[in-house]
Design an enzyme around this catalytic site. Sequence first.
Site, short mmCIF file in Angstrom:
data_model
loop_
_atom_site.label_atom_id
_atom_site.label_comp_id
_atom_site.label_asym_id
_atom_site.label_seq_id
_atom_site.Cartn_x
_atom_site.Cartn_y
_atom_site.Cartn_z
N ARG A 116 7.09 0.80 7.25
CA ARG A 116 6.42 0.44 8.51
C ARG A 116 6.35 -1.07 8.63
O ARG A 116 5.92 -1.76 7.70
CB ARG A 116 4.99 1.00 8.54
CG ARG A 116 4.94 2.46 8.79
CD ARG A 116 3.66 2.95 9.40
NE ARG A 116 2.43 2.31 9.02
CZ ARG A 116 1.25 2.63 9.55
NH1 ARG A 116 1.18 3.58 10.47
NH2 ARG A 116 0.15 2.03 9.17
N THR A 123 3.95 -4.13 13.91
CA THR A 123 4.10 -3.14 14.99
C THR A 123 3.79 -1.72 14.53
O THR A 123 3.65 -0.81 15.35
CB THR A 123 5.55 -3.14 15.50
OG1 THR A 123 6.40 -2.74 14.42
CG2 THR A 123 5.96 -4.51 15.99
N ASP A 158 -3.78 2.25 1.94
CA ASP A 158 -2.33 2.19 1.83
C ASP A 158 -1.90 2.96 0.59
O ASP A 158 -2.12 2.52 -0.54
CB ASP A 158 -1.88 0.72 1.74
CG ASP A 158 -0.36 0.59 1.79
OD1 ASP A 158 0.32 1.31 1.03
OD2 ASP A 158 0.14 -0.20 2.60
N ASP A 204 0.56 1.20 -1.94
CA ASP A 204 -0.09 0.12 -2.71
C ASP A 204 -1.02 0.68 -3.77
O ASP A 204 -1.07 0.17 -4.89
CB ASP A 204 -0.89 -0.79 -1.76
CG ASP A 204 0.01 -1.74 -1.00
OD1 ASP A 204 1.23 -1.77 -1.26
OD2 ASP A 204 -0.51 -2.47 -0.12
C1 PRP Z 1 3.60 4.86 4.71
C2 PRP Z 1 3.68 6.35 4.40
C3 PRP Z 1 4.60 6.87 5.47
C4 PRP Z 1 4.25 6.00 6.64
C5 PRP Z 1 3.37 6.77 7.58
O1 PRP Z 1 4.72 4.20 4.22
O2 PRP Z 1 4.13 6.63 3.11
O3 PRP Z 1 5.96 6.77 5.14
O4 PRP Z 1 3.54 4.86 6.12
O5 PRP Z 1 3.12 6.05 8.74
P1 PRP Z 1 3.69 6.50 10.16
O6 PRP Z 1 3.40 7.95 10.32
O7 PRP Z 1 2.90 5.66 11.11
O8 PRP Z 1 5.15 6.19 10.21
P2 PRP Z 1 4.93 2.62 4.35
O9 PRP Z 1 5.74 2.33 5.56
O10 PRP Z 1 3.62 1.93 4.21
O11 PRP Z 1 5.89 2.31 3.14
P3 PRP Z 1 5.72 2.51 1.56
O12 PRP Z 1 5.76 3.98 1.32
O13 PRP Z 1 6.93 1.81 1.06
O14 PRP Z 1 4.45 1.87 1.11
N1 URA Z 2 0.42 4.54 5.55
C1 URA Z 2 -0.55 4.54 4.60
O1 URA Z 2 -0.25 4.37 3.41
N2 URA Z 2 -1.82 4.75 5.00
C2 URA Z 2 -2.15 4.95 6.27
O2 URA Z 2 -3.35 5.14 6.56
C3 URA Z 2 -1.14 4.93 7.24
C4 URA Z 2 0.14 4.74 6.86
#
Ligand code: PRP
Ligand code: URA
Length: 210
Positions: free
Chosen positions: A106, A110, A202, A205
């Site tokens: 993400r 945005t 998150d 993280d």
């Molecule tokens: C998080 C999560 C999903 C996404 C969900 O990943 O694991 O993939 O956000 O959000 P959405 O429904 O609004 O798309 P992130 O993009 O933070 O990446 P990461 O898994 O690498 O931390």
């Molecule tokens: N991704 C996350 O890890 N947490 C949220 O709440 C939304 C997207």
Amino acid sequence: MSAFPNLTLLDHSLGRHSLAILRDEKTPSSVFKDHCHRISYLLIAEGTKHLSTTEKTITTPLEEMAAQQIDPMPFWVPVLRAGMGMLGPALELFPESTVGHLGLQRNEDTAEAEFYYEKLPNDLSVYPIFILDPMLATGGSACETIKRVKNYGGKDIRMLAIVAAPEGVHCIQEKYPDVQILAGALDRELNTQKFIVPGLGDFGDRYYNT
Ligand code: PRP
Ligand code: URA
């Protein structure tokens, strides 16, 4: 009828217990990982209980009998990186199964999912497919994943999530009504930064301690 006919919620005391620990801001990363794995086992067991089995004759130490074996095995699509936290339990329960990977991140400003990696086989049409991603927030990542899985012929697609927001469930329902979601919880809403509330923060993280 439920507002979300595409959503089933996990109904298990162990799932509720793990969710409480995952949500607690004081939970250290080591314990967070452990409970991500625990609730993933429950989601995977529940989400795969419908898989078809074929009859096979086996011989016990006492006699021959007809037994049931899962066929075809599932295909997992963990969404990098947080989805990798659910893959270990999936492969422990289904060691003969197959895995494809998708990388989405993400955009921090945005909240839109940006694609960076894909490794999927040519024909996914034969598999029961399970997308593994702990967080379903706006649904942008999930819908992009479903689109790509369908491009490879995927038909029988389900999503396993630990926490879902109404916005994400709605997004999948509108675009892909054939895709069923099993989640550990359905939370209230997204905040202005598109984080799930109450949520757990998150996920990536907290899992990877970054
Ligand atoms: C998080 C999560 C999903 C996404 C969900 O990943 O694991 O993939 O956000 O959000 P959405 O429904 O609004 O798309 P992130 O993009 O933070 O990446 P990461 O898994 O690498 O931390
Ligand atoms: N991704 C996350 O890890 N947490 C949220 O709440 C939304 C997207």
